[in-house]
Design a protein around this motif. Structure first.
Motif, PDB file in Angstrom:
ATOM      1  N   GLY A  60       0.745 -36.993  10.586  1.00  0.00           N
ATOM      2  CA  GLY A  60      -0.104 -37.905  11.349  1.00  0.00           C
ATOM      3  C   GLY A  60      -1.155 -37.165  12.146  1.00  0.00           C
ATOM      4  N   ILE A  61      -0.758 -36.052  12.775  1.00  0.00           N
ATOM      5  CA  ILE A  61      -1.709 -35.257  13.568  1.00  0.00           C
ATOM      6  C   ILE A  61      -2.793 -34.670  12.677  1.00  0.00           C
ATOM      7  N   ILE A  62      -2.401 -34.121  11.525  1.00  0.00           N
ATOM      8  CA  ILE A  62      -3.383 -33.507  10.614  1.00  0.00           C
ATOM      9  C   ILE A  62      -4.403 -34.548  10.148  1.00  0.00           C
ATOM     10  N   ALA A  63      -3.919 -35.706   9.708  1.00  0.00           N
ATOM     11  CA  ALA A  63      -4.841 -36.752   9.234  1.00  0.00           C
ATOM     12  C   ALA A  63      -5.750 -37.233  10.359  1.00  0.00           C
ATOM     13  N   ALA A  64      -5.180 -37.437  11.548  1.00  0.00           N
ATOM     14  CA  ALA A  64      -5.954 -37.979  12.667  1.00  0.00           C
ATOM     15  C   ALA A  64      -7.039 -37.008  13.122  1.00  0.00           C
TER      16      ALA A  64
END
Length: 852
Positions: free
Chosen positions: A123-127
């Motif tokens: 989630g952090i990488i995509a965001a």
């Protein structure tokens, strides 16, 4: 294999991380968002939000209302800042929802809560990749509807996965009603909010499809429905054109699809739910009534004037820009994919220009590595996603398909767009980061199983990549000290005399001017040019019209130079805009309403486009017969509505009000030989001749009146559009230089050309002219016993054109005339790397002999 997101992620931890992602993103946006307007649409959106104006079709009414709400509660801050920052808030929330729905997607293929860290990391990488991608970041730091669009779509995707997690056999229909409402509320921000609606529908009916795909009955019904809807589209497409409802076929196909859904889901979705859905659609679309009501009051910016049903319909359907069909390709689909979608895709991550400067590696090499990394991570993630959970993959692939291939097909961009259109595809690039994130956790998991140390190292690198991308994009997105667009509009306005009329060309010379007039900006400064009473003599009627226009604008606007009437050429092709200038800007336009209203449809209208049948001239009458002049047209010339409107405006107002064209206007409708340049504007004058200019006004403007804040600050990034527009400043300095050169004033000629060069994007094409000027100046100075000045100019002449074959003899002659053989020898030696050494040595020997 799970059909739904799994409740294996700690909700509290997930919420905290999501909020931290939101706050981190918002802080970066706060540090970089624009404090004033930017070029393109931002100035218009800020001005319309501030004064409740009506922007270009289709109006984006909900965005304007939100912007107005932010402006009301600005607590003394400039409206530009709060409205720009509204985009930052929208975008930061959209990034947070990217995190949340990525976690939902990944949870569908995790084995237990022990692996929740993979969902958090993904989630952090995509965001973070999304937040600081090229186009997304641009939209987040200026007043732009695409930030609200991202918020709407990402909220819908998250709500869809929430519904999927909770639903059992189409239960929790309240969530579906909320999604429908958000769709049509988002339609009031940007109409492409509906681009993912088919994907949401696919997720909703996925269980039905899964259970019936092997049924021959299903495919029989599908085929029948398909051909019926295709038949309806083909038949009513032509009928719609004939009755002036070109989108009729689309409406009927949409209604047909809704009826099919209603029929097959009637046992699972109650009539009440369908009626509530229609109600929520109506409430969501109701923001458009603002356009209808506000337009009737004729605000300062009132594009399309959609105050009646016909104009409102034309406005919402964007008929001002012509009618297009996705089935009539404006460019080949291959071109649209390769030269537009994929080209824009290559810009999004790891800015090659900046990384090339950091790493001293060719930009093309970095671009290739970046493209390869993004491609492999994304496709690797899609493959890993498919292998881990085919259902989850199907859900998300539907969203990506609608935002990418379907979006390219439906938007149907031409191969001659006036600007880059990367913002149309930002949703697809946003979704791609989810597969990049899944590819990252897949790669980490694969390596970690083999060796934990290497896995942890790879994991840290993969988690750091989106932050490395942030670092590479920061400089080009830092707009916190950029006021170039504000200065551009201000400088155009301050170039003209009181009560002037000025013709502008497009977005980048009109929206900054509208902005400067419409709202208060603490950086904007007003300057009133001294007027020559002999140039204009307003009649009593003209004075009354001007006073009425000032009263009208003072009621709504709080900016500078409200005395100036701005006439945008592209809008002059429309009847409503001609009447807006006449009725609200005090511009005399002595043509009956019937001719104005029918200018696009009736060949008998005096404004209807025409081809000149024979050579002819038009007399423009001035205050006295001596001030009158003629402009000539040749047989075969084509005059469009805007051209005829310009001629009528000049004819009716010349001698009563000063009239100008901005230098950005490429076609001045026959007035080429009756324009006198005064900097960023050309004034209509009776004298005839090429390259006329008022040197006193020109020099005063470029030296004292104009502001160039940020132009020469290398810590402020200038994109291609900005550097192109700055060339107009350089051209003004070049004109001043040419005048002083013609007068033999080399000090001023050199000063202005050197200053002008600082504005120019392609300086090298002026090097020959610059070298020639320095050569002439050097001999001028030497003849007047200013030897040092002469040789300094000669050195610069050599620097700017080392390949000039005449330089060898000119240097020799200058050295003899000034009795400075040593300096001549030094200059000749500096030419050896560029010209014939043997010839240079001959003249060096001659100078050496002379020196002895």
């Amino acid at each position: 294999m799970n059909y739904k997101p799994q409740p294996i992620v700690n909700k509290k931890h997930n919420l905290i991380i999501g909020l931290l992602v939101f706050l981190f993103t918002l802080i970066i946006y706060y540090l970089t968002f624009a404090r004033s307007l930017s070029f393109w649409d931002a100035g218009e959106y800020i001005a319309c939000s501030s004064i409740l104006g009506v922007p270009h079709p289709p109006g984006n009414p909900f965005y304007i209302l939100l912007g107005r709400f932010a402006a009301i509660f600005s607590f003394g801050l400039p409206h530009a800042q709060v409205i720009n920052f509204l985009s930052s808030v929208f975008s930061a929330f959209a990034v947070m929802f990217t995190y949340f729905f990525t976690v939902k997607i990944i949870s569908m293929f995790l084995n237990s809560s022990k692996e929740e860290y993979l969902a958090f990391a993904g989630g952090i990488i995509a965001a973070i990749f999304t937040a600081f991608s090229f186009t997304y970041w641009h939209n987040a730091i200026e007043a732009e509807v695409y930030s609200g669009l991202a918020f709407t779509i990402n909220l819908i995707v998250w709500l869809t996965f929430i519904w999927l997690e909770k639903s059992d056999d189409l239960s929790h229909q309240n969530l579906l009603l909320l999604i429908i409402y958000v769709f049509f509320l988002g339609f009031g921000i940007h109409q492409t909010s509906l681009q993912v609606a088919p994907a949401v529908l696919f997720v909703v009916i996925y269980p039905f499809l899964r259970n019936n795909l092997k049924s021959s009955r299903f495919w029989s019904r599908f085929s029948i429905y398909f051909f019926i809807l295709l038949f309806v589209y083909i038949i009513f497409n032509q009928i719609g054109k004939n009755i002036h409802i070109p989108d009729l076929s689309k409406y009927l196909v949409a209604a047909g699809m809704m009826f099919i859904l209603y029929f097959h889901l009637r046992d699972k979705v109650s009539t009440k739910a369908w009626l509530l859905a229609l109600l929520f659609i109506f409430i969501g679309l109701s923001t458009h009534f603002f356009l209808f009501a506000r337009s009737a009051t004729r605000p300062f910016i009132n594009e399309g004037h959609p105050h009646n049903l016909q104009l409102f319909t034309d406005y919402i359907l964007r008929r001002q820009y012509g009618t297009t069909s996705m089935f009539v390709r404006r460019a080949s689909f291959i071109y649209q994919m390769k030269e537009q979608f994929l080209t824009y895709f290559s810009w999004q991550f790891f800015n090659a220009e900046i990384l090339s400067q950091w790493l001293k590696i060719p930009q093309q090499v970095i671009q290739t590595i970046s493209n390869l990394l993004i491609t492999l991570l994304g496709f690797g993630g899609a493959y890993y996603h498919y292998k881990k959970n085919k259902h989850s993959f199907a859900y998300f692939a539907a969203f990506f398909l609608m935002a990418s291939l379907a979006m390219v097909f439906v938007m149907n961009l031409s191969d001659a767009e006036v600007r880059e259109r990367d913002y149309f595809f930002v949703t697809a690039y946003n979704f791609w980061t989810v597969w990049m994130a899944i590819g990252s956790i897949g790669l980490f998991s694969f390596i970690y199983k083999k060796t934990k140390i290497a896995g942890l190292l790879i994991g840290l690198i993969l988690l750091g990549l989106p932050f490395f991308n942030l670092a590479s994009q920061y400089f080009i997105h830092d707009r916190s000290r950029e006021y170039i667009a504000l200065g551009y509009g201000q400088n155009i306005l301050n170039s003209v005399e009181e009560n002037a009329i000025i013709f502008t060309n497009g977005d980048n010379d009109t929206f900054p001017v509208w902005y400067a007039q419409a709202i208060f900006d603490p950086k904007a400064e007003e300057f009133l040019q001294p007027s020559d009473p002999d140039d204009v003599t307003p009649t009593a009627e003209t004075i009354e019209l001007i006073e009425g226009a000032l009263e009208y604008k003072n009621e709504q606007c709080s900016g500078i130079r409200l005395d100036v009437s701005v006439a945008n050429l592209s809008l002059l092709n429309t009847p409503w805009y001609i009447k807006q200038l006449r009725d609200k800007e005090g511009v005399e336009f002595n043509i009956p309403d019937a001719h104005i209203e029918q200018c696009q449809t009736n060949p008998n209208s005096v404004l209807y486009p025409r081809q000149i049948p024979k050579d002819m001239s038009l007399t423009i009458k001035g205050v006295t017969p001596e001030d009158s002049f003629k402009i000539n047209f040749q047989q075969g010339d084509i005059l469009y509505i805007k051209d005829l409107a310009v001629l009528q405006i000049v004819k009716d107002n010349y001698g009563k009000r000063p009239i100008y064209f901005a230098v950005t206007v490429p076609d001045v409708v026959g007035f080429d030989n009756h324009l006198r340049n005064e900097g960023m504007v050309d004034r209509v004058v009776s004298t005839s001749g090429k390259n006329q200019y008022n040197l006193d006004r020109l020099a005063t403007n470029i030296d004292s009146v104009y502001t160039y804040e940020g132009v020469f600050d290398d810590s402020i990034y200038k994109d291609r559009n900005m550097t192109r527009l700055l060339n107009n400043y350089g051209a003004a300095f070049m004109r001043a230089s040419q005048f002083y050169h013609s007068q033999g004033d080399f000090d001023h000629a050199i000063r202005y050309i050197e200053k002008g060069m600082e504005f120019l994007e392609n300086k090298s094409r002026f090097y020959n002219s610059l070298s020639q000027l320095y050569l002439e100046a050097s001999f001028h100075y030497i003849r007047n016993d200013q030897t040092d000045k002469g040789f300094n100019s000669l050195e610069k002449a050599v620097y700017y054109n080392r390949h000039n074959k005449d330089l060898i003899q000119l240097i020799y002659r200058a050295a003899l005339d000034s009795n400075q053989p040593e300096r001549g020898i030094l200059l000749l030696n500096s030419l050896k790397a560029y010209q014939d050494t043997s010839e240079i040595n001959i003249y060096i020997d001659l100078l050496s002999t002379n020196n002895e």
